[in-house]
Design an enzyme around this catalytic site. Structure first.
Site, PDB file in Angstrom:
ATOM      1  N   THR A 293      32.208  10.021 -45.175  1.00 39.65           N
ATOM      2  CA  THR A 293      32.842  11.230 -44.645  1.00 39.65           C
ATOM      3  C   THR A 293      33.682  10.954 -43.397  1.00 39.65           C
ATOM      4  O   THR A 293      33.381  10.025 -42.639  1.00 39.65           O
ATOM      5  CB  THR A 293      31.734  12.246 -44.281  1.00 39.65           C
ATOM      6  OG1 THR A 293      32.306  13.317 -43.534  1.00 39.65           O
ATOM      7  CG2 THR A 293      30.623  11.631 -43.429  1.00 39.65           C
ATOM      8  N   ASP A 294      34.667  11.802 -43.153  1.00 36.84           N
ATOM      9  CA  ASP A 294      35.460  11.685 -41.923  1.00 36.84           C
ATOM     10  C   ASP A 294      34.640  12.054 -40.686  1.00 36.84           C
ATOM     11  O   ASP A 294      35.058  11.782 -39.555  1.00 36.84           O
ATOM     12  CB  ASP A 294      36.737  12.548 -41.994  1.00 36.84           C
ATOM     13  CG  ASP A 294      36.489  14.049 -42.078  1.00 36.84           C
ATOM     14  OD1 ASP A 294      35.322  14.467 -42.236  1.00 36.84           O
ATOM     15  OD2 ASP A 294      37.472  14.814 -41.985  1.00 36.84           O
ATOM     16  N   GLU A 295      33.450  12.676 -40.898  1.00 42.47           N
ATOM     17  CA  GLU A 295      32.647  13.078 -39.730  1.00 42.47           C
ATOM     18  C   GLU A 295      32.137  11.880 -38.946  1.00 42.47           C
ATOM     19  O   GLU A 295      31.710  12.028 -37.800  1.00 42.47           O
ATOM     20  CB  GLU A 295      31.460  13.933 -40.167  1.00 42.47           C
ATOM     21  CG  GLU A 295      31.905  15.236 -40.757  1.00 42.47           C
ATOM     22  CD  GLU A 295      30.933  16.380 -40.536  1.00 42.47           C
ATOM     23  OE1 GLU A 295      29.941  16.210 -39.818  1.00 42.47           O
ATOM     24  OE2 GLU A 295      31.199  17.448 -41.092  1.00 42.47           O
TER      25      GLU A 295
ATOM     26  N   TYR B 253      23.451  14.557 -39.266  1.00 40.80           N
ATOM     27  CA  TYR B 253      24.083  14.275 -40.555  1.00 40.80           C
ATOM     28  C   TYR B 253      25.126  13.161 -40.423  1.00 40.80           C
ATOM     29  O   TYR B 253      25.074  12.153 -41.131  1.00 40.80           O
ATOM     30  CB  TYR B 253      24.754  15.541 -41.130  1.00 40.80           C
ATOM     31  CG  TYR B 253      25.754  15.227 -42.217  1.00 40.80           C
ATOM     32  CD1 TYR B 253      25.334  14.829 -43.485  1.00 40.80           C
ATOM     33  CD2 TYR B 253      27.137  15.262 -41.973  1.00 40.80           C
ATOM     34  CE1 TYR B 253      26.262  14.502 -44.481  1.00 40.80           C
ATOM     35  CE2 TYR B 253      28.059  14.935 -42.956  1.00 40.80           C
ATOM     36  CZ  TYR B 253      27.615  14.560 -44.206  1.00 40.80           C
ATOM     37  OH  TYR B 253      28.519  14.222 -45.180  1.00 40.80           O
TER      38      TYR B 253
ATOM     39  N   LYS C  71      25.227   9.273 -41.921  1.00 40.40           N
ATOM     40  CA  LYS C  71      26.275   8.746 -42.804  1.00 40.40           C
ATOM     41  C   LYS C  71      26.896   7.481 -42.187  1.00 40.40           C
ATOM     42  O   LYS C  71      27.161   6.506 -42.895  1.00 40.40           O
ATOM     43  CB  LYS C  71      27.364   9.800 -43.047  1.00 40.40           C
ATOM     44  CG  LYS C  71      26.910  11.019 -43.824  1.00 40.40           C
ATOM     45  CD  LYS C  71      26.502  10.741 -45.271  1.00 40.40           C
ATOM     46  CE  LYS C  71      27.628  10.336 -46.173  1.00 40.40           C
ATOM     47  NZ  LYS C  71      27.167  10.223 -47.594  1.00 40.40           N
TER      48      LYS C  71
HETATM   49  P1  NAD Z   1      25.790  18.367 -52.222  1.00 46.34           P
HETATM   50  O1  NAD Z   1      24.823  18.737 -51.151  1.00 46.34           O
HETATM   51  O2  NAD Z   1      26.525  19.455 -52.948  1.00 46.34           O
HETATM   52  O3  NAD Z   1      25.058  17.489 -53.336  1.00 46.34           O
HETATM   53  C1  NAD Z   1      24.163  16.459 -53.007  1.00 46.34           C
HETATM   54  C2  NAD Z   1      23.448  16.055 -54.289  1.00 46.34           C
HETATM   55  O4  NAD Z   1      22.564  14.961 -53.973  1.00 46.34           O
HETATM   56  C3  NAD Z   1      22.579  17.173 -54.890  1.00 46.34           C
HETATM   57  O5  NAD Z   1      22.778  17.247 -56.272  1.00 46.34           O
HETATM   58  C4  NAD Z   1      21.155  16.732 -54.549  1.00 46.34           C
HETATM   59  O6  NAD Z   1      20.188  17.172 -55.496  1.00 46.34           O
HETATM   60  C5  NAD Z   1      21.304  15.210 -54.554  1.00 46.34           C
HETATM   61  N1  NAD Z   1      20.271  14.545 -53.735  1.00 46.34           N
HETATM   62  C6  NAD Z   1      19.934  14.846 -52.449  1.00 46.34           C
HETATM   63  N2  NAD Z   1      18.942  14.039 -52.035  1.00 46.34           N
HETATM   64  C7  NAD Z   1      18.678  13.190 -53.066  1.00 46.34           C
HETATM   65  C8  NAD Z   1      17.772  12.115 -53.246  1.00 46.34           C
HETATM   66  N3  NAD Z   1      16.919  11.742 -52.262  1.00 46.34           N
HETATM   67  N4  NAD Z   1      17.771  11.453 -54.423  1.00 46.34           N
HETATM   68  C9  NAD Z   1      18.621  11.822 -55.420  1.00 46.34           C
HETATM   69  N5  NAD Z   1      19.481  12.848 -55.316  1.00 46.34           N
HETATM   70  C10 NAD Z   1      19.519  13.523 -54.150  1.00 46.34           C
HETATM   71  O7  NAD Z   1      26.800  17.352 -51.543  1.00 46.34           O
HETATM   72  P2  NAD Z   1      28.382  17.197 -51.730  1.00 46.34           P
HETATM   73  O8  NAD Z   1      29.052  18.157 -50.852  1.00 46.34           O
HETATM   74  O9  NAD Z   1      28.690  17.148 -53.168  1.00 46.34           O
HETATM   75  O10 NAD Z   1      28.579  15.739 -51.080  1.00 46.34           O
HETATM   76  C11 NAD Z   1      28.471  14.576 -51.879  1.00 46.34           C
HETATM   77  C12 NAD Z   1      28.712  13.364 -51.018  1.00 46.34           C
HETATM   78  O11 NAD Z   1      30.002  13.446 -50.414  1.00 46.34           O
HETATM   79  C13 NAD Z   1      27.733  13.221 -49.866  1.00 46.34           C
HETATM   80  O12 NAD Z   1      27.438  11.847 -49.719  1.00 46.34           O
HETATM   81  C14 NAD Z   1      28.502  13.745 -48.650  1.00 46.34           C
HETATM   82  O13 NAD Z   1      28.044  13.114 -47.476  1.00 46.34           O
HETATM   83  C15 NAD Z   1      29.903  13.313 -49.003  1.00 46.34           C
HETATM   84  N6  NAD Z   1      30.979  14.130 -48.450  1.00 46.34           N
HETATM   85  C16 NAD Z   1      31.001  15.479 -48.662  1.00 46.34           C
HETATM   86  C17 NAD Z   1      32.070  16.224 -48.176  1.00 46.34           C
HETATM   87  C18 NAD Z   1      32.163  17.718 -48.388  1.00 46.34           C
HETATM   88  O14 NAD Z   1      33.094  18.332 -47.851  1.00 46.34           O
HETATM   89  N7  NAD Z   1      31.295  18.339 -49.150  1.00 46.34           N
HETATM   90  C19 NAD Z   1      33.115  15.584 -47.475  1.00 46.34           C
HETATM   91  C20 NAD Z   1      33.028  14.203 -47.247  1.00 46.34           C
HETATM   92  C21 NAD Z   1      31.959  13.486 -47.763  1.00 46.34           C
HETATM   93  O1  DAU Z   2      34.308  16.612 -42.876  1.00 51.01           O
HETATM   94  C1  DAU Z   2      33.550  16.282 -44.009  1.00 51.01           C
HETATM   95  C2  DAU Z   2      32.258  17.042 -43.972  1.00 51.01           C
HETATM   96  O2  DAU Z   2      32.596  18.392 -44.244  1.00 51.01           O
HETATM   97  C3  DAU Z   2      31.209  16.546 -44.964  1.00 51.01           C
HETATM   98  O3  DAU Z   2      30.831  15.245 -44.617  1.00 51.01           O
HETATM   99  C4  DAU Z   2      29.990  17.454 -44.983  1.00 51.01           C
HETATM  100  O4  DAU Z   2      29.094  17.051 -46.005  1.00 51.01           O
HETATM  101  C5  DAU Z   2      30.459  18.872 -45.257  1.00 51.01           C
HETATM  102  O5  DAU Z   2      29.364  19.759 -45.184  1.00 51.01           O
HETATM  103  C6  DAU Z   2      31.532  19.288 -44.262  1.00 51.01           C
HETATM  104  O6  DAU Z   2      30.979  19.407 -42.917  1.00 51.01           O
HETATM  105  P1  DAU Z   2      31.469  20.569 -41.921  1.00 51.01           P
HETATM  106  O7  DAU Z   2      30.468  20.761 -40.888  1.00 51.01           O
HETATM  107  O8  DAU Z   2      32.873  20.340 -41.487  1.00 51.01           O
HETATM  108  O9  DAU Z   2      31.504  21.758 -42.998  1.00 51.01           O
HETATM  109  P2  DAU Z   2      30.943  23.240 -42.974  1.00 51.01           P
HETATM  110  O10 DAU Z   2      31.395  23.869 -44.256  1.00 51.01           O
HETATM  111  O11 DAU Z   2      29.517  23.324 -42.639  1.00 51.01           O
HETATM  112  O12 DAU Z   2      31.765  23.874 -41.774  1.00 51.01           O
HETATM  113  C7  DAU Z   2      33.189  23.808 -41.729  1.00 51.01           C
HETATM  114  C8  DAU Z   2      33.633  24.420 -40.405  1.00 51.01           C
HETATM  115  O13 DAU Z   2      33.337  25.825 -40.414  1.00 51.01           O
HETATM  116  C9  DAU Z   2      32.913  23.868 -39.201  1.00 51.01           C
HETATM  117  O14 DAU Z   2      33.800  23.875 -38.091  1.00 51.01           O
HETATM  118  C10 DAU Z   2      31.790  24.878 -38.948  1.00 51.01           C
HETATM  119  C11 DAU Z   2      32.431  26.180 -39.365  1.00 51.01           C
HETATM  120  N1  DAU Z   2      31.527  27.208 -39.925  1.00 51.01           N
HETATM  121  C12 DAU Z   2      30.682  26.841 -40.926  1.00 51.01           C
HETATM  122  C13 DAU Z   2      29.840  27.764 -41.508  1.00 51.01           C
HETATM  123  C14 DAU Z   2      28.896  27.370 -42.615  1.00 51.01           C
HETATM  124  C15 DAU Z   2      31.597  28.506 -39.471  1.00 51.01           C
HETATM  125  O15 DAU Z   2      32.397  28.844 -38.577  1.00 51.01           O
HETATM  126  N2  DAU Z   2      30.770  29.437 -40.052  1.00 51.01           N
HETATM  127  C16 DAU Z   2      29.881  29.119 -41.029  1.00 51.01           C
HETATM  128  O16 DAU Z   2      29.139  30.017 -41.488  1.00 51.01           O
END
Ligand code: NAD
Ligand code: DAU
Length: 347
Positions: free
Chosen positions: A123-125, A148, A152
């Site tokens: 992730t970019d985080e 988190y 990562k």
């Molecule tokens: P998500 O939370 O929607 O899905 C995570 C999945 O992993 C779920 O299906 C869960 O059941 C499974 N899981 C969790 N713990 C587990 C374990 N111990 N063993 C096996 N399975 C397990 O997540 P997402 O948003 O689809 O993110 C997927 C990946 O991408 C993650 O690695 C996250 O860090 C990364 N990522 C997400 C975002 C985003 O914006 N959502 C951005 C950048 C990177």
């Molecule tokens: O940047 C990549 C990341 O993006 C991934 O690695 C993470 O898995 C994914 O959850 C996401 O993290 P963020 O913290 O950026 O996403 P989130 O959707 O939780 O929040 C996005 C922005 O919105 C952040 O600035 C917090 C804000 N927010 C979030 C929620 C849930 C609000 O203002 N209100 C809310 O209710």
């Protein structure tokens, strides 16, 4: 090609599995997922009787289960994680366990089986807050802010150490904020959409001026497949979207597209340690594979709103007891929950 996909019942993982079967119809997928609150078999309904899709419900921290299911696979694509920043602040233990120990277990098993390719999804985080005007490339310092993002970054460092020490054949992707179909509504955009649809307030943390680099999940899946097939071994690839936008402006877009009033905007107490701004430089993946983001934000959000409107049964099932108690704790009792954390902070 037989892929071992972890977390393939989650948001990005399930989109990726659908994407792979649409683009590489002769490939097979072992989909390994624990089905936590975020994993959902309803994301995979269309593949229920697919002859080359095998679902295994298990934990990536369970080495024996991983070894048995991974045997015979040609590549690992590792999505599984505890992915929500807010939950990681309230309860870091499962986050560190899955994201660090789980990744370590996969590395060990893939090394034992000599799997030829391992794509680690990050992730970019990991870069933390960026000053105005800067965009992080892959050599930018790692300064994670939340449990988190620290978990990562830890996993990324483990993967890179395996590349250097064991010649392990890994590639890493670091994407920005994804949005699109099948996203669990704890995350910002689906929360805003699904609340606006039923006339509930849209909770903005703090002033809502925090910026994220929004990426449609289809663009990310295309980037991950490009990195898997054409990325350099040992390389890290940023995958950023076309648009950087503030949360407040995102929420306003949602309200406008749904024809709802801005009186639904509601400023609530901020997230502890909240990163103000993310922005990515994705020129490396463009140079090495030709990948570029395609989906513009307005069109992507419009399509995503349509998807949630057309999937009311999926949404109703997701908004079950666990989601409602989560919502109560994080939103309806937000101040009390945050005070409990503040009591443990030494400011
Ligand atoms: P998500 O939370 O929607 O899905 C995570 C999945 O992993 C779920 O299906 C869960 O059941 C499974 N899981 C969790 N713990 C587990 C374990 N111990 N063993 C096996 N399975 C397990 O997540 P997402 O948003 O689809 O993110 C997927 C990946 O991408 C993650 O690695 C996250 O860090 C990364 N990522 C997400 C975002 C985003 O914006 N959502 C951005 C950048 C990177
Ligand atoms: O940047 C990549 C990341 O993006 C991934 O690695 C993470 O898995 C994914 O959850 C996401 O993290 P963020 O913290 O950026 O996403 P989130 O959707 O939780 O929040 C996005 C922005 O919105 C952040 O600035 C917090 C804000 N927010 C979030 C929620 C849930 C609000 O203002 N209100 C809310 O209710």
């Amino acid at each position: 090609m037989k892929l071992f996909v972890t977390g393939g019942a989650g948001f990005i993982g399930s989109n990726f599995v659908h994407y792979v079967f649409a683009r590489r119809p002769d490939w097979a997928v072992v989909n390994f997922d624990k089905l936590t609150y975020a994993g959902n078999l309803a994301n995979l309904t269309a593949l229920a009787s697919h002859p080359r899709h095998r679902f295994v419900r298990s934990d990536i921290c369970d080495g024996a289960a991983v070894l048995a299911a991974m045997r015979g696979c040609d590549a690992v694509v590792h999505f599984a994680a505890e992915s929500h920043v807010d939950r990681s602040i309230y309860e870091p233990a499962p986050v560190v366990r899955t994201n660090v120990i789980g990744t370590f277990t996969l590395l060990e098993m893939a090394r034992e089986l000599a799997v030829p390719r391992f794509l680690h999804v990050s992730t970019d985080e990991v870069y933390g807050d960026l000053p105005p005007g800067e965009a992080a490339d892959e050599d930018y310092p790692l300064r994670p802010s939340s449990p988190y993002s620290a978990s990562k970054a830890s996993a990324d460092l483990l993967v890179l150490s395996y590349v250097r020490t064991y010649g392990f054949p890994a590639v890493l992707t670091r994407s920005s904020n994804n949005y699109g179909p099948y996203q669990f509504p704890e995350k910002f955009l689906p929360l805003m959409i699904t609340n606006a649809m039923i006339g509930k307030p849209l909770p903005l943390y703090g002033d809502g001026g925090q910026q994220r680099n929004w990426l449609h999940v289809a663009d990310n899946c295309r980037g991950i497949l490009a990195a898997l097939e054409r990325g350099r071994t040992g390389a890290v690839y940023n995958i950023g979207g076309l648009d950087v936008e503030a949360n407040l402006d995102m929420a306003r877009r949602v309200l406008r597209l749904l024809g709802r009033s801005e009186s639904l905007l509601s400023h609530v107490a901020d997230r502890p340690g909240h990163d103000r701004r993310y922005a990515l430089n994705s020129s490396r993946i463009a140079a090495d594979t030709g990948w570029r983001p395609k989906v513009a934000l307005e069109e992507g959000i419009r399509q995503t709103i349509e998807w949630y409107a057309e999937h009311s049964e999926w949404l109703a099932a997701v908004r079950d007891g666990e989601y409602m108690s989560y919502y109560e704790k994080f939103y309806e009792n937000r101040n009390a929950s945050l005070q409990a954390i503040a009591g443990t902070r030494k400011d």
